[in-house]
Design an enzyme around this catalytic site. Structure first.
Site, mmCIF file in Angstrom:
data_model
loop_
_atom_site.group_PDB
_atom_site.id
_atom_site.type_symbol
_atom_site.label_atom_id
_atom_site.label_comp_id
_atom_site.label_asym_id
_atom_site.label_seq_id
_atom_site.Cartn_x
_atom_site.Cartn_y
_atom_site.Cartn_z
ATOM 1 N N LYS A 50 13.448 -19.794 15.260
ATOM 2 C CA LYS A 50 14.656 -20.413 15.810
ATOM 3 C C LYS A 50 15.828 -19.424 15.795
ATOM 4 C CE LYS A 50 13.009 -24.901 14.308
ATOM 5 N NZ LYS A 50 12.942 -25.855 13.198
ATOM 6 N N GLN A 94 15.481 -28.361 8.000
ATOM 7 C CA GLN A 94 14.071 -28.022 8.191
ATOM 8 C C GLN A 94 13.207 -28.935 7.332
ATOM 9 O OE1 GLN A 94 13.061 -25.587 10.478
ATOM 10 N NE2 GLN A 94 11.015 -26.400 10.096
ATOM 11 N N ASP A 117 17.664 -32.282 16.424
ATOM 12 C CA ASP A 117 16.249 -32.589 16.196
ATOM 13 C C ASP A 117 15.959 -34.053 16.530
ATOM 14 O OD1 ASP A 117 14.450 -30.640 15.574
ATOM 15 O OD2 ASP A 117 14.951 -30.550 13.450
#
Ligand code: NAP
Length: 286
Positions: A50, A94, A117
């Site tokens: 990323k 994450q 997300d």
């Protein structure tokens, strides 16, 4: 004859110039925060991908690292700082988090407008309701774009999604249903997985069990999307690790044949997830 390979690397790279242009038109330069808790090597690898893509498209990425034994409050404080920072347009925690952390509390601390997300309860509700402004979780968005790039029509096609996690399986099923596919969701308690997969036009597998899907689950002409990523092998003097998916690629390729299509691992869904994330970031900047 071999099936068509659905390359996420190709699709991601085809969008690079456009993304660079779009991000360059935004002032001030958008920033992204990635919060990592602990030292999982798979998380570190995803974060590296990323950050590398952020650099390519001209986004400033902040990697905020907290040790494995960080408290929930420590993580919440970091997220709140990102929420308040006007330059930061996207916040990613994450996953997975260490076992002592309540995932829902942490995720729902993220400002829903910065939740690129698509994991907050707010955004998941928007997706369930089919709202056009819902932030679609990156993997689901990426898979949809991958099939669209390769002109694979899902309208009224039977799509079997294997796996029902909040991160992948459930949003993928919701997105495909919204695009008028006839969706079946299979999971660990499904009695006849073979029946559900072999009767589908498109199989999307997000389980995390190498080679779960093999010759008996598939038939000629199917489209197979393999989300699973597992690192196999031990690092040593004469062994190397490699990434494998949930689909036995070589055997399944022979059965689906030249009229079928399949994603490789790596290079299939992984790059599309990164692309989906940065497209969500662009939307969050609007
Ligand atoms: P997860 O939360 O562990 O969910 C796994 C799902 O698989 C569950 O719904 C589980 O069913 C189901 N399952 C387990 N065993 C099964 C079986 N034998 N037959 C059918 N279904 C079974 O995992 P996840 O977060 O969704 O991730 C899945 C995989 O995708 C992992 O390998 C992960 O690394 C990978 N991943 C890849 C990307 C990418 O960009 N390529 C992104 C995210 C995740 P129950 O609900 O009944 O337990």
């Amino acid at each position: 004859m071999s099936p068509r390979i659905l390359s996420g690397n190709t699709v991601r790279d085809s969008r690079l110039v456009e993304l660079i242009k779009k991000f360059s038109e935004i002032t001030p330069t958008p920033e992204l925060a990635i919060i990592q808790v602990g030292d999982r090597p798979d998380s570190a690898a995803y974060i590296k991908a990323k950050i590398s893509f952020a650099q390519k498209v001209g986004v400033v990425a902040h990697h905020i690292y907290l040790p494995e034994n960080a408290s929930q409050e420590d993580i919440v404080i970091e997220i709140k700082k990102c929420n308040e920072n006007k330059l930061i347009k996207g916040v990613i925690v994450q996953l997975p988090l260490p076992a002592h952390i309540d995932r829902d509390v942490v995720i729902n601390t993220i400002d829903p407008h910065k939740d690129i997300d698509g994991q907050t309860a707010f955004n998941m509700q928007c997706l369930r309701e089919g709202r056009p402004d819902a932030i679609v979780p990156a993997t689901a968005r990426g898979i949809r774009e991958l099939l669209s790039y390769y002109n694979i029509d899902i309208n009224n096609k039977k799509v079997t999604v294997v796996g029902r996690s909040a991160l992948v399986g459930t949003p993928v099923a919701q997105v495909f249903a919204r695009y008028r596919a006839v969706v079946t969701v299979a999971h660990s308690k499904t009695i006849d997985l073979m029946k559900e997969t072999s009767s589908a036009n498109v199989i999307i597998v997000a389980v995390g069990k190498p080679r779960l899907i093999s010759t008996e689950h598939v038939r000629s002409g199917q489209v197979i999307v393999d989300v699973g990523i597992t690192r196999e092998g031990e690092v040593g003097l004469d062994t190397k690790t490699k990434l494998v998916g949930d689909v036995d690629f070589d055997k399944v390729s022979k059965v689906i044949g030249s009229t079928g299509a399949i994603t490789p691992v790596p290079g299939g869904v992984g790059p599309m997830t990164v692309l989906g994330l940065f497209e969500n970031l662009l939307d969050a900047c609007k």
